[in-house]
Design a protein around this motif. Structure first.
Motif, short mmCIF file in Angstrom:
data_model
loop_
_atom_site.label_atom_id
_atom_site.label_comp_id
_atom_site.label_asym_id
_atom_site.label_seq_id
_atom_site.Cartn_x
_atom_site.Cartn_y
_atom_site.Cartn_z
N PRO A 1 0.82 -1.22 0.00
CA PRO A 1 0.00 0.00 0.00
C PRO A 1 0.84 1.25 0.00
O PRO A 1 0.47 2.27 -0.61
CB PRO A 1 -0.81 -0.11 1.30
CG PRO A 1 -0.76 -1.51 1.66
CD PRO A 1 0.52 -2.06 1.16
N THR B 1 0.03 4.16 -2.92
CA THR B 1 -0.61 5.46 -2.68
C THR B 1 -0.07 6.55 -3.58
O THR B 1 -0.80 7.47 -3.92
CB THR B 1 -0.42 5.92 -1.22
OG1 THR B 1 0.83 5.43 -0.77
CG2 THR B 1 -1.52 5.44 -0.36
N TYR C 1 -8.76 7.82 -2.79
CA TYR C 1 -7.94 6.65 -3.07
C TYR C 1 -6.76 6.60 -2.11
O TYR C 1 -6.45 5.56 -1.52
CB TYR C 1 -7.48 6.70 -4.53
CG TYR C 1 -6.39 5.73 -4.87
CD1 TYR C 1 -6.69 4.42 -5.23
CD2 TYR C 1 -5.05 6.12 -4.86
CE1 TYR C 1 -5.69 3.53 -5.55
CE2 TYR C 1 -4.05 5.23 -5.18
CZ TYR C 1 -4.37 3.95 -5.53
OH TYR C 1 -3.38 3.07 -5.83
N ILE D 1 -6.18 3.53 0.45
CA ILE D 1 -5.03 2.62 0.37
C ILE D 1 -4.11 2.80 1.57
O ILE D 1 -3.61 1.83 2.14
CB ILE D 1 -4.26 2.85 -0.94
CG1 ILE D 1 -5.17 2.63 -2.15
CG2 ILE D 1 -3.07 1.92 -1.03
CD1 ILE D 1 -5.67 1.23 -2.32
#
Lengths: 362, 426
Positions: free
Chosen positions: A89, A93, A123, A127
């Motif tokens: 993650p 990002t 988003y 994330i």
């Protein structure tokens, strides 16, 4: 739309972002060590390469060649999975962060942003909060009380600060009426007011100072950096969630932390410091170079990259600076600040921003 | 005692049985005894002996409720080296090296305190220069120790840079000590009846220059941490030990002074020339971590005052007592005369004899009252040697201090009372 041109440009952009993110950790380790040395009247690593620049490479080699030992009492599956879950993650990002404006190639617009998503900021939040699963998993799988403490602290911290973090940027979203980071960066190019020869741009920090401070503090908390590094809390819970990790697995947690910092710094720059908007004085230099056509365009893009890089670098340095200056908060104090101070403040900020937009001030 | 019965259901038909039908082994009664540390309904955490915040090798077993320590007990003795027993099997001079390893942060303090205890027992007077030198050494040791204490306390709370600012001055002080005796940490500088070596030419001036620099550093450190909001939050009202508790646990030194108890052996029973120099005894009020930090910070300043006063008043002169019993024969005599050689041989092989009697001499060490109880039967070795290390009392108070506070406060508390495992375990 998805023709060869799209594939090539997107592929190049993704490659660029990945390469930059992979370089962040070694460079930041060097900056951190030399920076702390600068602050503490020491020399820091200065033997490997000029100014100790290759030290990070040596560190990485050491991590790779160390014995990858798994403690007997760990839950193997989750133990292996945890570093990956916190690292992936962290890399994902950055996809929506724009690092320059756009350029016309063959009559088609190429945006310097790995993924142009209309949910943009959402988003990032979605994330980034996945990363905490890696930490929880690590704490649980290590089967160690200290590691469990670390992961519990981390969970509580992430949840508390994600709230104020999310609310602190609502003001910005209201002003620019978009969650797409490219839009927000573009919107900050407008002139707020003219101060003699200096044009003050509509940077987020000028129109949302309170939101900026809340967001910056929350970024510190989200990336587990001092004064909010309770999940690691070296002197209290030894090393927290990565206590039982060694060799490259530990290095992955390390990388995740620095990449998160980088993303945090990039988002702060994008939301509050104009993102790729050129630094004051840069447009003048660009004009004085006297390029035309594509050369001018590419130089402009280069300057925008440079401005963005310098803004991000400043915040990265701020992370290091603060880390070596301040003591650590206690767990309950951290919670108090998050819930009793930052959350109400960000709500008030939203209210005030709303009123100002209603009255047409912003 | 409040007890709770655990309900066990019949697994086959998922219908709870009547209590009377329960097999006896199912009648589980889990006792929750709030006074029992090993109550199995809570997490028990072993902090130490290899925990980074446990200075030296200490162990705290804590029963936690969330992050709050409900009950704890502490253990020490992991670095026990039987120093007191060794004192009964070593001559008086041989024991000096063992005193280095008591409080290794201020080895000079222990050396000199021990030498003075034996001198009191024998009735030996040391010349003026040696006394001033001893005072300077003791105060330098105090500064070093306090630097480490407040620095490490800050490290435990996450402020690493602060520690290194103090540490730099500490290294400079060690360089000064190195000029005296060639060693930095374990000095073994004092001898019974004098000092091992004289201070080199111009040493006082260097000390004064160091004092000036250290004053600046102290101001810098003060600015960095004392008014820092986070530091205040972490230390104010944390690990409070009030006057009564301090009395109960026989706290001495800065820890007792932080609670407002005006106890300083330098004032109460002046030894060396402490009655001739001017200095204040800083007192706290609340007895929390912050007061202990402030008292130590203030004491560094006072010690620096004492050092500069000593440096002004120290004169050239002998550093050895004229007493033949304790004076190490000069090398000149040893190498050139038969009698001198025999004297030297006897002095170092059998040691000197201390007249029968016993004495307890207490000194104000960095952490509190450092006492040597020496009982002699006229031999060249002590009949009984006992040491009162201040850290022992302080460590006993730790459990009461941290009860009901957070696990992070344990670290702050332990750092602030400055437990040195060397003098704790002996």
């Amino acid at each position: 739309m998805m023709d060869d041109f799209w594939w090539i440009t997107t592929g190049l952009k993704v490659l660029f972002v990945l390469i930059v993110l992979l370089q962040v950790t070694p460079i930041m380790v060097w900056v951190e060590r030399r920076g702390s040395a600068l602050i503490q009247n020491r020399l820091g690593p200065n033997r490997v390469g000029p100014l100790g620049l290759i030290q990070s490479l040596a560190d990485a080699l050491k991590f790779i060649f160390k014995e990858d030992r798994v403690p007997g009492h760990a839950y193997k599956f989750y133990y292996f999975l945890a570093p990956l879950i916190s690292l992936i993650p962290a890399f994902m990002t950055f996809a929506v962060v724009p690092f320059a404006s756009s350029i016309m190639i063959d009559g088609r617009e190429v945006v310097f942003q790995a993924a142009e998503m209309n949910v943009g900021l959402l988003y990032i939040f979605a994330i980034a909060s996945l990363g905490v699963y890696g930490i929880i998993m690590a704490g649980w799988a290590s089967n160690n009380k200290y590691a469990l403490f670390g992961s519990l602290r981390s969970t509580a911290q992430m949840i508390s600060y994600e709230l104020s973090m999310g609310l602190s940027i609502v003001g910005i979203l209201m002003v620019f009426s978009s969650v797409e980071l490219g839009e927000i960066a573009r919107g900050q190019g407008e002139i707020l007011f003219q101060l003699g020869p200096f044009a003050i741009q509509k940077w987020g920090v000028f129109i949302q100072p309170v939101g900026f401070f809340i967001f910056l503090t929350s970024v510190f908390a989200e990336t587990n950096r001092l004064p909010f590094d309770l999940p690691e809390g070296e002197s209290e819970i030894v090393a927290g969630y990565h206590l039982e990790y060694g060799s490259m697995k530990m290095a992955l947690f390390f990388m995740a932390e620095y990449v998160n910092m980088f993303t945090g710094a990039a988002v702060v720059s994008t939301l509050f410091f104009g993102g790729w908007q050129m630094l004051p004085g840069m447009p003048l230099i660009l004009d004085s170079l006297g390029f035309t056509g594509m050369t001018h365009e590419w130089t402009r893009v280069l300057f925008e990259h440079l401005s963005f890089g310098m803004k991000v670098a400043f915040f990265m340095w701020l992370f290091v600076w603060v880390r070596w200056t301040l003591p650590r908060f206690r767990y309950d104090q951290l919670m108090d600040i998050g819930w009793k101070f930052m959350l109400p403040l960000s709500l008030v900020n939203i209210f005030v921003t709303g009123m100002m937009i209603y009255w047409g001030v912003l | 005692m409040n007890s709770k019965t655990v309900e066990i259901k019949d697994r086959k038909n998922m219908k709870p049985l009547d209590e009377a039908q329960w097999p006896s082994q199912f009648n589980l009664t889990v006792d929750h005894d709030p006074d029992d540390l090993w109550d199995d309904s809570r997490i028990i955490v072993n902090i130490g002996p290899t925990h980074p915040a446990m200075h030296g090798a200490l162990r705290v077993v804590a029963r936690l409720n969330g992050e709050i320590i409900e009950k704890s007990y502490s253990e020490f003795g992991y670095t026990h080296r039987a120093k007191e027993k060794l004192g009964e099997h070593r001559t008086y001079h041989q024991f000096i090296v063992y005193t280095d390893r008591l409080n290794y942060c201020s080895a000079l303090m222990n050396n000199i305190a021990y030498a003075m205890s034996v001198e009191r027992l024998m009735g030996v007077e040391v010349p003026t220069r040696a006394v001033w030198l001893r005072m300077m050494c003791m105060e330098i040791a105090r500064v070093i120790d306090h630097f480490i204490c407040i620095g490490i306390n800050a490290v435990d709370l996450g402020a690493f840079s602060y520690f290194l600012y103090g540490f730099h001055q500490r290294e400079e002080a060690y360089t000064l000590i190195e000029k005296l005796c060639g060693a930095r940490l374990t000095t073994s500088y004092a001898r019974i009846g004098g000092m091992a070596y004289d201070a080199p030419e111009g040493w006082e001036k260097e000390v004064k220059a160091w004092v000036e620099r250290t004053r600046e550093v102290i101001d810098e450190m003060n600015v960095l941490l004392t008014d820092n909001k986070i530091w205040r939050k972490r230390t104010e009202g944390v690990a409070v030990f009030d006057q009564q508790s301090c009395m109960d646990y026989s706290f001495t030194g800065p820890n007792a002074r932080a609670a407002g108890i005006d106890v300083d052996l330098r004032k109460a029973q002046p030894y060396l020339y402490y009655s001739d120099v001017e200095f204040d005894v800083p007192l706290g009020q609340n007895g929390d971590c912050f007061d202990r930090y402030m008292v130590r910070l203030e004491e560094i300043k006072q010690s620096l005052n004492i050092i500069s006063q000593c440096a002004d008043r120290i004169q050239k002169g002998p550093i050895w007592s004229e007493d033949k019993r304790v004076r190490i024969p000069d090398k000149e005599v040893v190498h050139n005369t038969m009698e001198g050689l025999i004297h030297h041989f006897k002095f170092f092989m059998t040691g000197f004899q201390v007249p029968p009697g016993e004495a307890y001499s207490a000194f104000e060490a960095t952490n509190g009252e450092l006492g040597f109880y020496i009982s002699s039967k006229g031999d060249s070795m002590a009949h009984r040697m006992r040491i009162r290390g201040p850290s022992v009392s302080h460590f006993q108070g730790l459990n009461q201090m941290i009860e009901g506070s957070y696990i992070a406060d344990l670290v702050a508390a332990l750092g602030s009372i400055n437990i040195i495992a060397g003098e704790l375990d002996r």
